[in-house]
Design a protein around this motif. Structure first.
Motif, PDB file in Angstrom:
ATOM      1  N   ASP A  29      48.612  -6.052 101.652  1.00  0.00           N
ATOM      2  CA  ASP A  29      48.961  -6.136 102.748  1.00  0.00           C
ATOM      3  C   ASP A  29      49.188  -4.668 103.150  1.00  0.00           C
ATOM      4  O   ASP A  29      49.486  -3.828 104.250  1.00  0.00           O
ATOM      5  CB  ASP A  29      50.299  -6.834 102.609  1.00  0.00           C
ATOM      6  CG  ASP A  29      50.791  -8.007 103.470  1.00  0.00           C
ATOM      7  OD1 ASP A  29      49.063  -8.998 103.824  1.00  0.00           O
ATOM      8  OD2 ASP A  29      51.313  -9.007 102.956  1.00  0.00           O
ATOM      9  N   LYS A  30      49.817  -3.901 102.191  1.00  0.00           N
ATOM     10  CA  LYS A  30      49.989  -2.252 101.954  1.00  0.00           C
ATOM     11  C   LYS A  30      48.957  -1.505 102.782  1.00  0.00           C
ATOM     12  O   LYS A  30      48.924  -0.685 103.366  1.00  0.00           O
ATOM     13  CB  LYS A  30      50.821  -1.672 100.653  1.00  0.00           C
ATOM     14  CG  LYS A  30      51.608  -2.469 100.041  1.00  0.00           C
ATOM     15  CD  LYS A  30      52.001  -1.479  99.127  1.00  0.00           C
ATOM     16  CE  LYS A  30      53.788  -1.963  98.613  1.00  0.00           C
ATOM     17  NZ  LYS A  30      54.324  -1.123  97.964  1.00  0.00           N
ATOM     18  N   VAL A  31      47.679  -2.030 102.031  1.00  0.00           N
ATOM     19  CA  VAL A  31      45.681  -1.138 101.758  1.00  0.00           C
ATOM     20  C   VAL A  31      45.562  -1.885 103.762  1.00  0.00           C
ATOM     21  O   VAL A  31      45.388  -0.963 104.561  1.00  0.00           O
ATOM     22  CB  VAL A  31      44.569  -1.878 101.585  1.00  0.00           C
ATOM     23  CG1 VAL A  31      44.100  -1.258 101.846  1.00  0.00           C
ATOM     24  CG2 VAL A  31      45.729  -1.102  99.663  1.00  0.00           C
ATOM     25  N   ASN A  32      46.357  -2.587 104.368  1.00  0.00           N
ATOM     26  CA  ASN A  32      45.648  -3.540 105.741  1.00  0.00           C
ATOM     27  C   ASN A  32      46.590  -2.890 106.693  1.00  0.00           C
ATOM     28  O   ASN A  32      46.514  -2.484 107.745  1.00  0.00           O
ATOM     29  CB  ASN A  32      46.111  -4.331 105.546  1.00  0.00           C
ATOM     30  CG  ASN A  32      44.897  -6.249 105.089  1.00  0.00           C
ATOM     31  OD1 ASN A  32      43.687  -4.791 104.806  1.00  0.00           O
ATOM     32  ND2 ASN A  32      44.572  -6.663 104.489  1.00  0.00           N
ATOM     33  N   VAL A  33      47.896  -2.620 106.647  1.00  0.00           N
ATOM     34  CA  VAL A  33      48.395  -1.088 107.177  1.00  0.00           C
ATOM     35  C   VAL A  33      48.311  -0.279 106.667  1.00  0.00           C
ATOM     36  O   VAL A  33      48.080   0.145 108.117  1.00  0.00           O
ATOM     37  CB  VAL A  33      50.520  -1.401 106.333  1.00  0.00           C
ATOM     38  CG1 VAL A  33      51.057  -0.963 107.017  1.00  0.00           C
ATOM     39  CG2 VAL A  33      50.527  -3.393 106.991  1.00  0.00           C
ATOM     40  N   ARG A  34      48.116   0.376 106.074  1.00  0.00           N
ATOM     41  CA  ARG A  34      47.232   1.754 106.290  1.00  0.00           C
ATOM     42  C   ARG A  34      46.097   2.217 106.964  1.00  0.00           C
ATOM     43  O   ARG A  34      46.023   2.682 108.040  1.00  0.00           O
ATOM     44  CB  ARG A  34      47.260   2.555 104.911  1.00  0.00           C
ATOM     45  CG  ARG A  34      48.303   2.983 104.375  1.00  0.00           C
ATOM     46  CD  ARG A  34      47.462   3.287 102.681  1.00  0.00           C
ATOM     47  NE  ARG A  34      49.432   3.178 102.093  1.00  0.00           N
ATOM     48  CZ  ARG A  34      49.563   2.561 100.718  1.00  0.00           C
ATOM     49  NH1 ARG A  34      48.396   2.070 100.424  1.00  0.00           N
ATOM     50  NH2 ARG A  34      50.260   2.240  99.639  1.00  0.00           N
ATOM     51  N   ASP A  35      45.434   1.009 106.536  1.00  0.00           N
ATOM     52  CA  ASP A  35      44.195   0.906 107.894  1.00  0.00           C
ATOM     53  C   ASP A  35      44.191   0.776 109.261  1.00  0.00           C
ATOM     54  O   ASP A  35      43.785   1.609 110.012  1.00  0.00           O
ATOM     55  CB  ASP A  35      42.974   0.005 106.888  1.00  0.00           C
ATOM     56  CG  ASP A  35      42.853   0.320 106.105  1.00  0.00           C
ATOM     57  OD1 ASP A  35      42.686   1.593 105.777  1.00  0.00           O
ATOM     58  OD2 ASP A  35      42.150  -0.344 104.823  1.00  0.00           O
ATOM     59  N   ALA A  36      45.035  -0.167 109.376  1.00  0.00           N
ATOM     60  CA  ALA A  36      45.191  -0.124 110.835  1.00  0.00           C
ATOM     61  C   ALA A  36      45.842   1.084 111.582  1.00  0.00           C
ATOM     62  O   ALA A  36      45.909   0.940 112.928  1.00  0.00           O
ATOM     63  CB  ALA A  36      46.568  -1.707 110.718  1.00  0.00           C
ATOM     64  N   TRP A  37      47.202   1.340 110.832  1.00  0.00           N
ATOM     65  CA  TRP A  37      48.445   2.539 111.421  1.00  0.00           C
ATOM     66  C   TRP A  37      46.465   3.403 112.093  1.00  0.00           C
ATOM     67  O   TRP A  37      47.027   4.235 112.630  1.00  0.00           O
ATOM     68  CB  TRP A  37      48.816   3.169 110.495  1.00  0.00           C
ATOM     69  CG  TRP A  37      49.240   4.542 110.707  1.00  0.00           C
ATOM     70  CD1 TRP A  37      48.681   5.903 110.351  1.00  0.00           C
ATOM     71  CD2 TRP A  37      50.755   4.238 111.766  1.00  0.00           C
ATOM     72  NE1 TRP A  37      49.957   6.812 111.217  1.00  0.00           N
ATOM     73  CE2 TRP A  37      50.479   5.742 111.356  1.00  0.00           C
ATOM     74  CE3 TRP A  37      51.724   4.010 111.741  1.00  0.00           C
ATOM     75  CZ2 TRP A  37      51.998   6.523 112.565  1.00  0.00           C
ATOM     76  CZ3 TRP A  37      52.240   3.773 112.439  1.00  0.00           C
ATOM     77  CH2 TRP A  37      52.639   5.239 113.021  1.00  0.00           C
ATOM     78  N   SER A  38      46.012   4.166 110.743  1.00  0.00           N
ATOM     79  CA  SER A  38      44.499   4.973 111.064  1.00  0.00           C
ATOM     80  C   SER A  38      43.881   4.639 111.983  1.00  0.00           C
ATOM     81  O   SER A  38      42.822   5.346 113.151  1.00  0.00           O
ATOM     82  CB  SER A  38      44.284   4.901 109.664  1.00  0.00           C
ATOM     83  OG  SER A  38      42.972   4.403 108.958  1.00  0.00           O
ATOM     84  N   LYS A  39      44.002   2.688 112.771  1.00  0.00           N
ATOM     85  CA  LYS A  39      42.599   2.898 113.054  1.00  0.00           C
ATOM     86  C   LYS A  39      43.937   2.647 114.553  1.00  0.00           C
ATOM     87  O   LYS A  39      42.963   3.187 115.344  1.00  0.00           O
ATOM     88  CB  LYS A  39      42.089   1.023 112.981  1.00  0.00           C
ATOM     89  CG  LYS A  39      40.982   0.432 113.490  1.00  0.00           C
ATOM     90  CD  LYS A  39      41.177  -0.964 113.414  1.00  0.00           C
ATOM     91  CE  LYS A  39      39.955  -1.595 114.548  1.00  0.00           C
ATOM     92  NZ  LYS A  39      39.769  -2.756 114.905  1.00  0.00           N
TER      93      LYS A  39
END
Length: 98
Positions: free
Chosen positions: A29-39
């Motif tokens: 979830d932490k990794v996915n949140v970072r990716d979603a933020w940057s996207k």
């Protein structure tokens, strides 16, 4: 040697079972949140983003620009909605922008 399980699983179910068994969901979830933020935020915001972290349904975003910090603080509800839609689940309830 380990005994093989002859039940056929598709790769999605096998990976989901592996993640649940090894309790890796919070890290993913932490990794996915970072990716979603940057996207979702694009290069303009990402250039000033120094850290993105999630703890207890609260997203902590650290920015190096006080002006951008003020701008984003006006749209917190919209950002939460966009990120939760991108993640496919209600993972974020609150945003703290520092």
């Amino acid at each position: 040697m380990a005994k093989r399980n002859n039940n056929l699983l598709n790769i999605q179910d096998a990976l989901k079972d592996f993640v649940e068994t090894n309790k890796l969901e919070k890290g993913l979830d932490k990794v996915n949140v970072r990716d979603a933020w940057s996207k979702l935020m694009g290069n303009g915001v990402n250039n000033y983003t120094t850290a993105v972290d999630i703890k207890n349904e609260t997203l902590y975003v650290q920015l190096s620009s006080s002006t951008l910090r003020e701008e984003l603080s006006y749209g917190k509800d919209k950002i939460i909605t966009m990120l939760n839609e991108e993640l496919g689940k209600n993972l974020i309830k609150k945003i703290v922008i520092r």
